[in-house]
Write a protein that holds these residues in place. Sequence first.
Motif, PDB file in Angstrom:
ATOM      1  N   UNK A 242       0.787  -1.089  -0.094  1.00 43.36           N
ATOM      2  CA  UNK A 242       0.069   0.080  -0.014  1.00 43.36           C
ATOM      3  C   UNK A 242       0.651   1.126  -0.063  1.00 43.36           C
ATOM      4  N   UNK A 243       0.090   2.368  -0.419  1.00 38.24           N
ATOM      5  CA  UNK A 243       0.999   3.684   0.064  1.00 38.24           C
ATOM      6  C   UNK A 243       0.391   4.090   1.562  1.00 38.24           C
ATOM      7  N   UNK A 244       1.499   4.300   2.353  1.00 34.67           N
ATOM      8  CA  UNK A 244       1.226   4.696   3.740  1.00 34.67           C
ATOM      9  C   UNK A 244       1.418   6.062   3.804  1.00 34.67           C
ATOM     10  N   UNK A 245       0.244   6.685   4.400  1.00 35.00           N
ATOM     11  CA  UNK A 245       0.453   8.208   4.730  1.00 35.00           C
ATOM     12  C   UNK A 245       0.613   8.351   6.310  1.00 35.00           C
ATOM     13  N   UNK A 246       1.233   9.309   6.225  1.00 32.58           N
ATOM     14  CA  UNK A 246       1.458  10.029   7.817  1.00 32.58           C
ATOM     15  C   UNK A 246       0.486  11.192   7.905  1.00 32.58           C
ATOM     16  N   UNK A 247      -0.255  10.910   8.916  1.00 32.64           N
ATOM     17  CA  UNK A 247      -1.397  12.379   9.156  1.00 32.64           C
ATOM     18  C   UNK A 247      -1.315  12.900  10.703  1.00 32.64           C
ATOM     19  N   UNK A 248      -1.650  14.015  10.611  1.00 35.18           N
ATOM     20  CA  UNK A 248      -1.542  14.587  11.897  1.00 35.18           C
ATOM     21  C   UNK A 248      -2.926  14.900  12.371  1.00 35.18           C
ATOM     22  N   UNK A 249      -3.157  14.578  13.488  1.00 34.96           N
ATOM     23  CA  UNK A 249      -4.343  14.692  14.345  1.00 34.96           C
ATOM     24  C   UNK A 249      -4.632  16.104  14.709  1.00 34.96           C
ATOM     25  N   UNK A 250      -5.799  16.424  14.914  1.00 32.42           N
ATOM     26  CA  UNK A 250      -6.211  17.959  15.559  1.00 32.42           C
ATOM     27  C   UNK A 250      -6.065  18.024  16.824  1.00 32.42           C
ATOM     28  N   UNK A 251      -5.651  17.123  17.571  1.00 37.22           N
ATOM     29  CA  UNK A 251      -5.571  17.333  19.161  1.00 37.22           C
ATOM     30  C   UNK A 251      -4.304  16.236  19.781  1.00 37.22           C
ATOM     31  N   UNK A 252      -4.520  16.086  21.032  1.00 32.55           N
ATOM     32  CA  UNK A 252      -3.545  15.374  21.486  1.00 32.55           C
ATOM     33  C   UNK A 252      -3.711  13.950  21.726  1.00 32.55           C
ATOM     34  N   UNK A 253      -4.898  13.363  21.527  1.00 33.56           N
ATOM     35  CA  UNK A 253      -5.019  11.900  21.511  1.00 33.56           C
ATOM     36  C   UNK A 253      -5.647  11.480  20.069  1.00 33.56           C
ATOM     37  N   UNK A 254      -5.912  10.161  19.800  1.00 32.63           N
ATOM     38  CA  UNK A 254      -6.610   9.870  18.590  1.00 32.63           C
ATOM     39  C   UNK A 254      -7.963  10.090  18.252  1.00 32.63           C
ATOM     40  N   UNK A 255      -8.682  10.623  19.332  1.00 27.90           N
ATOM     41  CA  UNK A 255     -10.052  11.244  19.114  1.00 27.90           C
ATOM     42  C   UNK A 255     -10.502  12.322  18.460  1.00 27.90           C
ATOM     43  N   UNK A 256      -9.671  12.762  17.501  1.00 30.97           N
ATOM     44  CA  UNK A 256      -9.711  14.177  16.615  1.00 30.97           C
ATOM     45  C   UNK A 256      -9.490  13.582  15.044  1.00 30.97           C
ATOM     46  N   UNK A 257      -9.799  14.585  14.297  1.00 29.91           N
ATOM     47  CA  UNK A 257      -9.568  14.363  12.722  1.00 29.91           C
ATOM     48  C   UNK A 257      -8.400  14.450  12.470  1.00 29.91           C
ATOM     49  N   UNK A 258      -8.047  13.927  11.244  1.00 32.31           N
ATOM     50  CA  UNK A 258      -6.785  14.003  10.720  1.00 32.31           C
ATOM     51  C   UNK A 258      -6.658  15.207   9.651  1.00 32.31           C
ATOM     52  N   UNK A 259      -6.008  16.475  10.067  1.00 32.73           N
ATOM     53  CA  UNK A 259      -6.099  17.790   9.388  1.00 32.73           C
ATOM     54  C   UNK A 259      -5.108  17.892   8.484  1.00 32.73           C
ATOM     55  N   UNK A 260      -3.992  17.132   8.500  1.00 32.63           N
ATOM     56  CA  UNK A 260      -2.831  17.407   7.376  1.00 32.63           C
ATOM     57  C   UNK A 260      -2.304  16.073   7.253  1.00 32.63           C
ATOM     58  N   UNK A 261      -2.192  16.048   5.947  1.00 35.29           N
ATOM     59  CA  UNK A 261      -1.354  14.491   5.385  1.00 35.29           C
ATOM     60  C   UNK A 261      -0.102  14.622   4.615  1.00 35.29           C
ATOM     61  N   UNK A 262       0.580  13.643   4.452  1.00 31.38           N
ATOM     62  CA  UNK A 262       1.657  13.448   3.961  1.00 31.38           C
ATOM     63  C   UNK A 262       1.480  13.218   2.499  1.00 31.38           C
ATOM     64  N   UNK A 263       2.432  13.117   1.476  1.00 36.93           N
ATOM     65  CA  UNK A 263       2.093  12.738   0.041  1.00 36.93           C
ATOM     66  C   UNK A 263       2.119  10.901   0.279  1.00 36.93           C
ATOM     67  N   UNK A 264       2.590  10.343   0.996  1.00 38.03           N
ATOM     68  CA  UNK A 264       2.736   9.045   1.197  1.00 38.03           C
ATOM     69  C   UNK A 264       4.108   8.168   0.712  1.00 38.03           C
ATOM     70  N   UNK A 265       4.411   7.147   1.017  1.00 37.06           N
ATOM     71  CA  UNK A 265       5.193   6.307   0.601  1.00 37.06           C
ATOM     72  C   UNK A 265       4.989   4.981   0.371  1.00 37.06           C
ATOM     73  N   UNK A 266       5.564   4.419  -0.753  1.00 38.15           N
ATOM     74  CA  UNK A 266       4.770   3.006  -1.319  1.00 38.15           C
ATOM     75  C   UNK A 266       5.701   1.838  -0.676  1.00 38.15           C
ATOM     76  N   UNK A 267       4.948   1.029  -0.137  1.00 39.89           N
ATOM     77  CA  UNK A 267       5.454  -0.451   0.463  1.00 39.89           C
ATOM     78  C   UNK A 267       4.891  -1.500  -0.431  1.00 39.89           C
ATOM     79  N   UNK A 268       5.683  -2.357  -1.036  1.00 45.73           N
ATOM     80  CA  UNK A 268       5.305  -3.372  -1.822  1.00 45.73           C
ATOM     81  C   UNK A 268       6.152  -4.471  -1.152  1.00 45.73           C
ATOM     82  N   UNK A 269       5.168  -5.485  -0.806  1.00 47.26           N
ATOM     83  CA  UNK A 269       5.452  -6.889  -0.312  1.00 47.26           C
ATOM     84  C   UNK A 269       5.404  -7.817  -1.278  1.00 47.26           C
ATOM     85  N   UNK A 270       6.444  -8.524  -1.904  1.00 41.43           N
ATOM     86  CA  UNK A 270       6.587  -9.239  -2.773  1.00 41.43           C
ATOM     87  C   UNK A 270       7.673 -10.135  -2.876  1.00 41.43           C
ATOM     88  N   UNK A 271       7.779 -11.345  -3.284  1.00 40.11           N
ATOM     89  CA  UNK A 271       8.843 -12.287  -3.482  1.00 40.11           C
ATOM     90  C   UNK A 271       9.458 -12.028  -4.965  1.00 40.11           C
TER      91      UNK A 271
END
Lengths: 113, 121
Positions: free
Chosen positions: B92-121
Motif C-alpha cells: 500500500x501507500x502509507x500516509x502519515x497524518x496529523x491529528x487535530x488534538x492530543x489523542x486519537x479522538x480527533x480528525x486528521x487535518x494534514x496529510x503527507x504525500x505517502x510512501x509506497x510499500x510493496x511486499x512481494x517475492x
Amino acid sequence: DIVMTQSPDSLAVSLGERATINCKSSQNLLFRSTNKNYLGWYQQKPGQPPKLLMYWASTRESGVPDRFSGSGSGTDFTLTISSLQAEDVAVYYCQQYYSSPFTFGPGTKVDIK
Amino acid sequence: EVQLLESGGDLVQPGGSLRLSCAASGFTLNRYAMSWVRQAPGRGLEWVSGISNSGDTTYDADSVKGRFTISRDNSRNTLYLQMNSLRAEDTAVYYCAKGDGTTGYYPLDYWGQGTLVTVSS
C-alpha cells in the motif's frame, strides 16, 4: 470495531446540481459529555493524499468552500455538495474517531454527468 | 506551513521488516497526536495506527496488531512505523497524518504525500 458504510458507491451529477453522500456507522458516534459527533469527511482527488473537509460531522475545515456541508447525528450522516463543480470530482470518505480503530468508510466516487 | 514527509517505503519480501519515517515541520509535533493510514492500490483508505502527542498511548488496527509498532521522537520531529512480519496484503501507500488534538479522538487535518510499500517475492 465500528463499521462504517457509505452509499452510493458512486454517483454522477451534472455541473451545478446537488450531490448527496450518505455514511452510516454501526455504533453511535455522539459523545454525550462533549455533545459532538466524532465523524469526519475527507476528499481524495486522483494521485493526491486525502484532504479533511468536515469534522464533528458538520464543521467545515478552514478554506473549504461553503457549497460543502455536513449533517446528521448518532449513526447517520450526510455530506452534501450543493452545486457540483468540476474540481469536486473525487472520492469522498467518512471516518469515525469515536473509538479505536478509527475506521473509514469504503468511499463514494463522485463524477460529472 | 505544515509539512509531513514520509520515507522508507521499499520492495520487501514476505516475512520481512521495514521502518517508515515521517518528518514533520511547520508545527509543534509534541502538541498533536499522529496516525498512519494506508491505501492499497486501487482501494480505499485504511487507518493503521495512531499515537498520542506524548507517545504514552498507541492505537492499532486489528490487521496490524502485534506486527506493526508506531512510535515518535518529538525531539527529532519524527514519527515512525516499524513493520514486521510483512504480508502481501500490507502492500500500500502509507500516509502519515496529523491529528487535530492530543489523542486519537480527533480528525486528521494534514496529510503527507505517502510512501509506497510493496511486499512481494
